[in-house]
Each structure stands twice: as structure tokens, then as C-alpha cells.
Design an enzyme around this catalytic site. Sequence first.
Site, short mmCIF file in Angstrom:
data_model
loop_
_atom_site.label_atom_id
_atom_site.label_comp_id
_atom_site.label_asym_id
_atom_site.label_seq_id
_atom_site.Cartn_x
_atom_site.Cartn_y
_atom_site.Cartn_z
N ASP A 129 0.86 -1.18 0.00
CA ASP A 129 0.00 0.00 0.00
C ASP A 129 0.89 1.23 0.00
OD1 ASP A 129 -2.44 -1.39 0.07
OD2 ASP A 129 -2.46 -1.48 2.25
N ASP A 147 -7.06 -1.33 -4.49
CA ASP A 147 -8.14 -0.94 -3.58
C ASP A 147 -9.03 0.11 -4.23
OD1 ASP A 147 -6.93 -2.59 -1.66
OD2 ASP A 147 -5.81 -0.92 -0.78
#
Length: 171
Positions: A129, A147
Amino acid sequence: MNVKINNKLKKNWLILILLLVVSDQLSKILVQYFIPIKTSVKVISDILFFTHITNDGISFGWNPFSNSIVLFFISLIACFFIVKVLFDSANETKLNQTSLCFIIGGAIGNLIDRFFTAFNLFDYTGVVDFIDVGTNEYRFYIFNFADSFITIGIIIYIYSFILLSISKNDK
């Protein structure tokens, strides 16, 4: 399903999904290469940073299984389910099909990271991330392109469902 899905439609789905997966994986590779883990790079004032972290859970760091192999296989089953929903949507709107492609593309992008984590490959410790959005002291949870694709896909799917419901009620 009685409807035969034409090859052009499947090809369009595959191209979109591949573009999404490649863009997600490329962004993660670049972040891993250029930004050391737990390091932030300011991109736009105090609003956007690229902060390299890994997430060994599902979302927002939540990991109810505490086992990366179990999480990988649950994610794999979810991907197969969404692909089935896509094939079942052959008679639905293009918007609906596009939304499912976004969800699948994002899910596969994170599934790749989960595979590397579950089987201890390439020093992965979780899904990569890096998109860190917020203002000053308030920061949203750090996420990635996959995401974003899943979120965009869900929003478009809900929107297309509402549009379909409205158009059915107008008839």
C-alpha cells in the site's frame, strides 16, 4: 447460463482487467524500488503522500484469519465468484460489466501480493500500500490502486443497479 458470450466481449473484459492488474502491479513495483518501507514522500502539499507500507490483512489492516495462506485462498475463491458474476452479466449493461471488471482487476492485483506473502516469495510481508491521503494530522488509511479499482467498481456497480431499477420502474 443459456447465452453464449461472444469472443469480442470476453476480449474486452480481459483487456480491461489486464490493464488494471498491470497498472496496479507496476505501481507497487515502483514504490518498492524507489521508496523504502515505512517511508513517506510528499507528492501534493500535506494532502497526498506516497507512504510505503505492507498490509497483511484484508482492508484497513484487519486480519481475522491471522494466516496469510488462508487469506490467499479466501481471496482466490472471491475472485472466482466475481468472475462468475461477470460471465452471468453478459446480458447486463456495459456499465455493469465494466464495474465487475474493475472489481476483478483490483481483486487480482491484491491477490498477487497475497500469493507472494502466503508462500514467502520476494520478501513480501503483505499487500503493498502507498497512497496516503489526508490533511495535516488527519490521514485516511493507506491504500493502493487495486483498492481504488475495487472501490470504483463497487460504486459503479451500485450506480448501474440503481439506474437499472429506475429504468425498469419507468416502463
